[in-house]
Each structure stands twice: as structure tokens, then as C-alpha cells.
Motif scaffolding. Structure first.
Motif: not given
Length: 423
Positions: A318, A324, A333, A340, A342, A364-365, A391
Motif C-alpha cells: 500500500s 499506492l 496505482e 482504485v 478511494s 486500493g486496486v 482495496g
């Protein structure tokens, strides 16, 4: 350079996935930019300790249905409860094949003693760490918590105070005087758990350590020490127990962690025994793609010579390891430009209450059910995202970081191997 699979990241997720593929004859390479987060871990591995709404979890596998209801994007929810249960058993077996013996299983969490003397629910713990059942107490009524003179990364008074308050037992505190450590003690930057272990692991020093423990522990039924012992294996601890004649256990210290480093080293050695290639001190800078397929990886040390592989596994971690990146305009990313999870507004990335669950930990992805990474809403055909870079979950609040890494790694390995069979 041609491989069957290239893994970006040499932590728990990346190593586990590469090991599983290598066990099936695949030629694997890991590109690792630096120290793994395992170097900062306690050595214990969490599977699922809390649901997103804060409900404590006693049996992780029994809580998976409710987890899917509360967090449908959680990696466990994407993989499915049946798959998670099967992979948990496989993960325990993989660790055993790496020579890493653990206590615990996926059917029931247990409590491990933390460096602060509190107890925390977890899945698997090293044999050196004191543990108890979720509904039980430690088996001793009188213990000694011993520190090392001048070693500031472990405070025995704090651990003893918590154990007295929570467990209602008697806990004596003392500091071990060990002249063999004087050279390290004179240089504060070197007086760390790993360097201390290198000295105390020597057979002639173990005898001196045992004498000092016996002198300081008195009538204690069990002894708790900082984890400054057993850099290579558990033999020094086993020898110390025989010499002292009492149970001796270790509590993790501030990083770098002896127990975490040992786990990382066991995994790396297993990979290399299987013929896997480990590229330390390197990082992937960019990738070439043909549509939704990765065709080449360009690293800092191999700028003009691409790494080519049938499958690519992103296990870059991360924010801590730059898997990230947080910028003023959002979270991204950096290698592939993947989608991602978010929040658009920076004010929503964190909670003002330091002790509340932090939203950014779930960033996260995005992946599909096979854990293939998504880019512009479509799954990459040969790129997977596992571990902390993925993620949809909070590794700290939910107590599931290690489990997501291990199980996600094995899930992806299974997908890749199944493709080979069907082809």
C-alpha cells in the motif's frame, strides 16, 4: 528475460503466490524494492478478527456470510466463503512446507499476548509467543516479565501492568544484566532486537543468559522475554527452556522484528529452493501493454531489457511501500494506472479521531472475483492484484491483513494453474 510469472513485491502475498506457482513447476521471479512489511510484524497472522461494523469474530469462517453482506468488495467476499475456507487450510500447509511452525487454525481465533501485555485475537501465532483461548486465561498465576538493560524497544513494566490488571496474576519485573551485550549497548543505533539475537543465539551465551534469567525470575512459573532470540530458528529458545527448567516465551518488540524477519526468510528460502528468482533492491517503473494484457515490465535495474511473463501479479503493498501513491488530485496505482477504491474529497480520506477506522486504509486496486486487476472498468487478462495493494478492506480494524495476503495469493495461483490445465 522470460518467466511464467513475475511478481511485483516480495512480501507475504508476493512470496506465497510465487511459492505456490513454483511448487507446480512454474518459473517465477519476484521484483522486490526493499524490506517487506513482515520486518515490522509480530510474526502472528490474522484471518478475521472484527466485522466492518465492529462486531468481534470468534470463528472467522462462520463470519464470512455476514462479512459479504457488510462488505461485498472485501477480497474474501469476492473469493467466496467456500474458497476462503479451503484456502485457509492450504495456507497453513504452505507455511508448514516452508518450515514455519505455527499454533492456531482457521476454525477459531485465539488470543496472543502483545508487547503491551494486552491480548489480541488472531489466527496463527509462532510457537514462541504466549497465547490463550478466546474464553480463557493464561495458564500461570505468577510470571516474570524480564527486559534487557539499556534495551528501549521493549518496556516490561507496561506489559506486566496490563497482565496484572487484565489477568489478575502476579507479574514481577526485572532487567537482565548481560555483559556480552556491552559492545552493542555502547552504540544505541546497533542495540536492536536483531543484533541482540545474533549475540544471544550463540551456545556459550545462552548458558549465561539462562543463569541471569534464573537469578532474576525467582519463583515465577513462566518467563516472558523480548523477542531478541532465535534469529534463524526456535532452537535457541528450546535450549533456553531446558537450561532454565521453566516455560520461556517471547513478546514482539519494536521493528525490526526477529519473528517477522524469520518468517520472511523462511518464505524466501522456500522460493529459492524451488528455483524461483528473487530480485532485491529493484522496482518496476513502467509496463507495456497490448490492450488489456501486460506484455513487458521495465525495472530500475533493467531499464532497457523488459521482463516478460505469461502472468503478472501485483503485490506491491500500500502507501507504505509506494504500491499506492497519494497526490493532491487523488489516489493512484503508479505502474499500470489501475482503477482504485478511494474517496474523491481529501477531507474524506481520514477520520479526525485518531483511534477510529481510517477510510484510506480501504483504498486500493479494484479487482474481479478472480482478483484480476481492473483498468477503466475492465479486467486485465493477465494481471492480478493481491495483498495490501488491493482495496475494499481495512486490515487493521478488521484484523485480516495477513489472511487477505495469504489467501489472495493462493487464490490467484489457483486461477493461473487452472488456466494452464484448461489450455
Amino acid at each position: 528475460m522470460q518467466f511464467d510469472a513475475v511478481v511485483i513485491g516480495g512480501g507475504l502475498a508476493g512470496l506465497s503466490c510465487a511459492i505456490r506457482l513454483a511448487e507446480h513447476g512454474k518459473r517465477c521471479a519476484i521484483v522486490s524494492s526493499g524490506q517487506s512489511a513482515l520486518y515490522f510484524s509480530s510474526g502472528s497472522l490474522d484471518l478475521l478478527a472484527h466485522l466492518p461494523d465492529g462486531t468481534p469474530v470468534a470463528s472467522p469462517l462462520s463470519a464470512l456470510h455476514e462479512l459479504a453482506q457488510q462488505a461485498p468488495q472485501h477480497p474474501y467476499s469476492l473469493m467466496g466463503a467456500t474458497q476462503v475456507a479451503a484456502l485457509a487450510t492450504q495456507a497453513e500447509q504452505l507455511l508448514q512446507r516452508c518450515g514455519w511452525q505455527m499454533q492456531g487454525d482457521s476454525s477459531q481465533n485465539h488470543l496472543r499476548v502483545t508487547p503491551l501485555g494486552t491480548r489480541r485475537a488472531t489466527w496463527l501465532s509462532p510457537l514462541a509467543i504466549p497465547v490463550s483461548p478466546l474464553d480463557g486465561k493464561l495458564p500461570w498465576r505468577n510470571i516474570a516479565v524480564l527486559g534487557i538493560e539499556g534495551f528501549l524497544d521493549f518496556q516490561p513494566q507496561m506489559a506486566a501492568s496490563s497482565l496484572i490488571q487484565e489477568q489478575g496474576l502476579k507479574a514481577e519485573v526485572a532487567f537482565l544484566h548481560l555483559p556480552v551485550l556491552d559492545r552493542l549497548r555502547n552504540n544505541p543505533s546497533e542495540f536492536r532486537a536483531v543484533n541482540i539475537a545474533r549475540v544471544l543465539d550463540l551456545p556459550e551465551h545462552l548458558a549465561l543468559l539462562a543463569e541471569e534469567i534464573t537469578r532474576q525470575a525467582g519463583e515465577a512459573e513462566a518467563i516472558l522475554l523480548p523477542a531478541c532470540l532465535g534469529l534463524e530458528d526456535d532452537e535457541p529458545l528450546m535450549t533456553l527452556r531446558r537450561l532454565v527448567g521453566k516455560p520461556v516465551y517471547l513478546l514482539p518488540t519494536l521493528p525490526p522484528s526477529v519473528l517477522g524477519m524469520r518468517l520472511h526468510q523462511a518464505l524466501r528460502q522456500r522460493l529459492q529452493q524451488l528455483g524461483g528468482v528473487f530480485m532485491p533492491g529493484d522496482s518496476v517503473l513502467r509496463a507495456s501493454c497490448d490492450g488489456q494484457r501486460v506484455t513487458g515490465l521495465y525495472t530500475r535495474n533493467h531499464t532497457d531489457i523488459p521482463l516478460r511473463a505469461q502472468q503478472v501479479i501485483l503485490a506491491s503493498g500500500s502507501f507504505f511501500s509506494n504500491g499506492l501513491v497519494a497526490a493532491f488530485d487523488g489516489i493512484r496505482e503508479p505502474v499500470f494506472g489501475l482503477d482504485v477504491y478511494s474517496k474523491a474529497e481529501r477531507a474524506d480520506w481520514s477520520d479526525a479521531n485518531l483511534f477510529a477506522p481510517q477510510p484510506y486504509l480501504q483504498f486500493g486496486v479494484q479487482t474481479d472475483t478472480a482478483l484480476r486487476a481492473l483498468k477503466q472498468g475492465e479486467a486485465m487478462t493477465n494481471l492480478y492484484a493481491i495483498g495490501a495493494v488491493a482495496g475494499g478492506y481495512d486490515p487493521l480494524q478488521q484484523g485480516c491483513g495477513a489472511g487477505v495476503s495469504l489467501l489472495g495469493a493462493l487464490h490467484v495461483a489457483q486461477q493461473i494453474l487452472a488456466q494452464e490445465v484448461s489450455a
